[in-house]
Design an enzyme around this catalytic site. Structure first.
Site, PDB file in Angstrom:
ATOM      1  N   ARG A  23       0.841  -1.208   0.000  1.00 11.50           N
ATOM      2  CA  ARG A  23       0.000   0.000   0.000  1.00 11.50           C
ATOM      3  C   ARG A  23       0.875   1.257   0.000  1.00 11.50           C
ATOM      4  NH1 ARG A  23      -4.977   2.007   0.922  1.00 11.50           N
ATOM      5  NH2 ARG A  23      -5.203   3.820   2.249  1.00 11.50           N
ATOM      6  N   GLY A  29       3.739   6.054  -5.353  1.00 12.55           N
ATOM      7  CA  GLY A  29       3.639   6.215  -6.811  1.00 12.55           C
ATOM      8  C   GLY A  29       2.551   7.206  -7.197  1.00 12.55           C
ATOM      9  N   TYR A  30       1.400   7.129  -6.512  1.00 13.06           N
ATOM     10  CA  TYR A  30       0.319   8.084  -6.785  1.00 13.06           C
ATOM     11  C   TYR A  30       0.757   9.501  -6.427  1.00 13.06           C
ATOM     12  CZ  TYR A  30      -2.546   3.844  -6.933  1.00 13.06           C
ATOM     13  OH  TYR A  30      -3.053   2.609  -7.224  1.00 13.06           O
ATOM     14  N   PHE A  44       1.920  26.146 -10.019  1.00 16.17           N
ATOM     15  CA  PHE A  44       2.710  25.215  -9.211  1.00 16.17           C
ATOM     16  C   PHE A  44       4.158  25.183  -9.699  1.00 16.17           C
ATOM     17  CE2 PHE A  44       4.511  21.056  -8.236  1.00 16.17           C
ATOM     18  CZ  PHE A  44       4.364  21.050  -6.860  1.00 16.17           C
ATOM     19  N   GLU A  82      -1.350  24.997  -3.127  1.00 19.35           N
ATOM     20  CA  GLU A  82      -1.528  25.103  -4.583  1.00 19.35           C
ATOM     21  C   GLU A  82      -1.959  23.759  -5.175  1.00 19.35           C
ATOM     22  OE1 GLU A  82      -2.277  26.798  -7.793  1.00 19.35           O
ATOM     23  OE2 GLU A  82      -1.065  28.100  -6.515  1.00 19.35           O
ATOM     24  N   HIS A 100     -21.621  27.681 -12.398  1.00 22.42           N
ATOM     25  CA  HIS A 100     -22.522  27.412 -11.273  1.00 22.42           C
ATOM     26  C   HIS A 100     -21.992  28.165 -10.055  1.00 22.42           C
ATOM     27  CE1 HIS A 100     -24.699  25.282  -8.126  1.00 22.42           C
ATOM     28  NE2 HIS A 100     -25.544  24.895  -9.076  1.00 22.42           N
ATOM     29  N   ASP A 108     -13.105  29.884  -5.891  1.00 19.15           N
ATOM     30  CA  ASP A 108     -12.687  31.120  -5.225  1.00 19.15           C
ATOM     31  C   ASP A 108     -12.078  30.832  -3.855  1.00 19.15           C
ATOM     32  OD1 ASP A 108     -13.612  32.543  -7.391  1.00 19.15           O
ATOM     33  OD2 ASP A 108     -15.399  33.339  -6.384  1.00 19.15           O
ATOM     34  N   TRP A 125       9.087  35.378   5.572  1.00 17.38           N
ATOM     35  CA  TRP A 125      10.350  35.719   4.917  1.00 17.38           C
ATOM     36  C   TRP A 125      10.695  37.193   5.115  1.00 17.38           C
ATOM     37  CZ3 TRP A 125      14.147  32.921   2.440  1.00 17.38           C
ATOM     38  CH2 TRP A 125      13.929  31.547   2.380  1.00 17.38           C
TER      39      TRP A 125
END
Length: 136
Positions: A23, A29-30, A44, A82, A100, A108, A125
């Site tokens: 698992r 991997g995913y 990104f 993100e 919609h 938003d 920062w």
């Protein structure tokens, strides 16, 4: 005689049936696939490139491990948010292209979350630079 229970159906997602290291291996991997998909998103990619500069800079700017963790962590939080925002947008787009109110609200709110993460990062920062420049 006890009632005979039918066996539950196999899960639609094979990941749910996996156990242990198998698992973890597939989940990793995913996750890599998710990062690859994120790289194809302009926002990104820009944040990831900035992170390539800011993460090493956090080692220089941070005076101790707590400051370094805050600096680096704030950069990673922007990237995490993100990715979540992109996931929300992708799921909404999967539902349908029509406009919609709820779809707009979800998108938003995801965008607002990214903005807050960016403001948090900029504040951390900025404060660190101020401390470094004016307080030695």
């Amino acid at each position: 005689m006890p009632p005979i229970r039918p066996e539950p159906p196999a899960p639609a997602n094979p990941q749910k049936a996996r156990k242990g290291f198998n698992r973890i291996w597939h989940a990793a991997g995913y996750s890599v696939e998710g990062l690859r998909a994120g790289w194809h998103e302009k926002a990104f990619r820009q944040e990831a490139i900035a992170a390539m500069v800011l993460l090493p800079a956090s080692l220089w700017l941070g005076r101790n491990w707590v400051e370094t963790a805050l600096l680096a962590g704030s950069v990673l939080i922007v990237m995490i948010v993100e990715l979540l925002n992109t996931g929300i947008e992708t799921a909404i787009d999967r539902i349908g292209p029509e406009w919609h109110d709820l779809s707009k609200r979800a998108k938003d709110m995801g965008s607002a979350a990214v903005l807050l993460a960016l403001l948090l990062c900029a504040g951390i920062w900025g404060t660190a630079f101020f401390q470094r420049i004016f307080h030695g």
